[in-house]
Write a protein that holds these residues in place. Sequence first.
Motif, mmCIF file in Angstrom:
data_model
loop_
_atom_site.group_PDB
_atom_site.id
_atom_site.type_symbol
_atom_site.label_atom_id
_atom_site.label_comp_id
_atom_site.label_asym_id
_atom_site.label_seq_id
_atom_site.Cartn_x
_atom_site.Cartn_y
_atom_site.Cartn_z
ATOM 1 N N ASP A 1 0.821 -1.218 0.000
ATOM 2 C CA ASP A 1 0.000 0.000 0.000
ATOM 3 C C ASP A 1 0.856 1.269 0.000
ATOM 4 O O ASP A 1 0.318 2.381 0.082
ATOM 5 N N GLY A 2 2.188 1.119 -0.056
ATOM 6 C CA GLY A 2 3.062 2.287 -0.161
ATOM 7 C C GLY A 2 3.604 2.803 1.167
ATOM 8 O O GLY A 2 4.440 3.691 1.190
ATOM 9 N N ARG A 3 3.123 2.229 2.290
ATOM 10 C CA ARG A 3 3.686 2.655 3.579
ATOM 11 C C ARG A 3 5.015 1.954 3.826
ATOM 12 O O ARG A 3 5.173 0.785 3.474
ATOM 13 N N PRO A 4 6.006 2.640 4.420
ATOM 14 C CA PRO A 4 7.310 1.988 4.637
ATOM 15 C C PRO A 4 7.327 1.070 5.858
ATOM 16 O O PRO A 4 6.649 1.318 6.847
ATOM 17 N N TRP A 5 8.115 0.009 5.733
ATOM 18 C CA TRP A 5 8.557 -0.731 6.912
ATOM 19 C C TRP A 5 9.656 0.150 7.509
ATOM 20 O O TRP A 5 10.689 0.360 6.857
ATOM 21 N N VAL A 6 9.477 0.652 8.723
ATOM 22 C CA VAL A 6 10.451 1.640 9.210
ATOM 23 C C VAL A 6 11.788 1.008 9.596
ATOM 24 O O VAL A 6 12.793 1.710 9.712
ATOM 25 N N ASP A 7 11.825 -0.306 9.764
ATOM 26 C CA ASP A 7 13.075 -0.941 10.187
ATOM 27 C C ASP A 7 13.644 -1.885 9.122
ATOM 28 O O ASP A 7 14.475 -2.728 9.411
ATOM 29 N N VAL A 8 13.180 -1.737 7.869
ATOM 30 C CA VAL A 8 13.689 -2.586 6.780
ATOM 31 C C VAL A 8 14.097 -1.695 5.611
ATOM 32 O O VAL A 8 13.280 -0.940 5.068
ATOM 33 N N PHE A 9 15.371 -1.794 5.230
ATOM 34 C CA PHE A 9 15.915 -0.979 4.151
ATOM 35 C C PHE A 9 16.415 -1.891 3.028
ATOM 36 O O PHE A 9 16.688 -3.068 3.264
ATOM 37 N N ALA A 10 16.542 -1.339 1.837
ATOM 38 C CA ALA A 10 17.154 -2.094 0.739
ATOM 39 C C ALA A 10 18.168 -1.194 0.043
ATOM 40 O O ALA A 10 17.933 0.013 -0.100
ATOM 41 N N VAL A 11 19.279 -1.774 -0.368
ATOM 42 C CA VAL A 11 20.341 -0.995 -1.026
ATOM 43 C C VAL A 11 20.872 -1.758 -2.240
ATOM 44 O O VAL A 11 20.725 -2.973 -2.340
ATOM 45 N N GLY A 12 21.481 -1.023 -3.144
ATOM 46 C CA GLY A 12 22.185 -1.650 -4.267
ATOM 47 C C GLY A 12 21.271 -2.108 -5.389
ATOM 48 O O GLY A 12 20.154 -1.612 -5.557
ATOM 49 N N ASP A 13 21.751 -3.085 -6.148
ATOM 50 C CA ASP A 13 21.076 -3.547 -7.358
ATOM 51 C C ASP A 13 19.667 -4.081 -7.095
ATOM 52 O O ASP A 13 18.823 -4.072 -7.990
ATOM 53 N N VAL A 14 19.435 -4.589 -5.895
ATOM 54 C CA VAL A 14 18.133 -5.220 -5.613
ATOM 55 C C VAL A 14 17.037 -4.186 -5.412
ATOM 56 O O VAL A 14 15.857 -4.482 -5.560
ATOM 57 N N ALA A 15 17.421 -2.950 -5.088
ATOM 58 C CA ALA A 15 16.440 -1.931 -4.702
ATOM 59 C C ALA A 15 15.871 -1.208 -5.914
ATOM 60 O O ALA A 15 16.597 -0.846 -6.831
ATOM 61 N N ARG A 16 14.569 -1.000 -5.886
ATOM 62 C CA ARG A 16 13.919 -0.169 -6.901
ATOM 63 C C ARG A 16 13.481 1.097 -6.182
ATOM 64 O O ARG A 16 12.505 1.087 -5.429
#
Lengths: 65, 412
Positions: free
Chosen positions: B270-285
């Motif tokens: 629904d577009g709300r962030p998981w506040v404690d989960v991040f993504a970095v690098g090639d995997v992230a859109r």
Amino acid sequence: MLKVDVDRTQCQNFGQCVLEAPNVFVLNAKDEMEYTPVVDDSELENVEAAIDVCPMQAISLVSGR
Amino acid sequence: MGLLPVVIVGASLGGLRSAEALRRSGYAGPITVFGDEPHAPYNRPPLSKDVLGGGDVTHASVAFPQRAATADVDWRLGTRIASADLERRLVRTADGTEVPYRALIVATGLRPKRLSARTEGLAGTFALRTLDDAGALSDALTPGTQVVIAGSGFVGCEVAATARQLGCEVTVVGSGKLPMLGPLGPALAEELMRRHEAHGVRFRLGTHVAEALGQDAVEGVRLADGSEVACQVLVEAIGSLHNTEWLHGNDVDVDQGLRTDSAMRVLRADGRPWVDVFAVGDVARFPNAIYGDVPASIEHWNIPTETAKRASRILAMQLAEDPDVDAAIAERFAPVPSFWSDQYDIHLLAYGLPALADRMELLAGRTDGECVYGYFVGARMVGVCGIGMRSEVMKFREEVSRYGHVAIGEPA
């Protein structure tokens, strides 16, 4: 002062370091990288960033004191 | 029980830079990094060039230097994370061990897409992503060997150049009209192909490998047009897939990369962030302000570093309960993509996203020598790419970084 070292056998003059630490690294008229080996402590953050972005991972910080 | 760690899944460039940036941002608590490969983080770009061509296929030759600040990071190498439960805040290793986390950074990157033609278990077929892949392929590239490369993008073209320099007979099969057409545009892609052909590489374009021939070892390929090309080595370089399957069952969007906000926080459907989960690098859109905040994953080498620094700084501020964290999250995030490629004596360097352009223009030099091309959408420069002439290319980086800046009253 910080002591910066570039492994010349690795460096391929990409010039990415120049963008991060322009006071330390430059590309000369022949597109070859030149650098100042001893620089002020205030450059630490920039040199660290230059180390990160070097495609050949040729830059290192010999010592900081 | 001690403090729960920040868990980083993925021990390549993005994972390493995330750990470093957490320390640099003041986070002093435990960090655990899981990597499915047995190796400590190493630099992948040399794999298709120097490592493949020079025979020095050692981890030491490509390992990233370890910084003192991350000496106490718990590296769990050779340990694959099989699943995660973001509600319960834990990840599970392949053997079922549950590892609870305080915060999670996803840095699982990409893996090579494989041909739909059956190549599994067929000797002589290779993909190239890891150091071990490079070692296996390097051993097979002996003089006189017939090599078919499926795919004419970065990896395909770089492997073609390296294999040719090692004395192999090389045929590149590409579905596009020209090699590296997206990132280079027609004029430079045509020049690149001309130079490859001058080195003796053959191209079969506008088609694809439909079938791999041979019983136990590859003996050739059949293309979509029915023609056959003999080979003893088949390299599959047809693109990449995002490593997101282990997040299956969680409320995330994994269509063409793990979707995040501009703070690199992973988003729910629904577009709300998981506040404690991040993504970095090639995997992230992620949304990049230069390109109108349309979420996209950018598979260029500088992006893991840029996104890791962004994510880790915000996470460290959050963990420290820094009151300025909301301001940091709201800051404009606009990393300028950059890529380079070395093939023979051709040194390509680019900034921006030339693939978005509708027009390219020679800005300096000569196409058959050293040159700089600008890439435009209307009157706006969206990318710059050069063969050689690096100082000239770099002069346009600033302009390319301002692509998405539209002044008030100015037409977009």
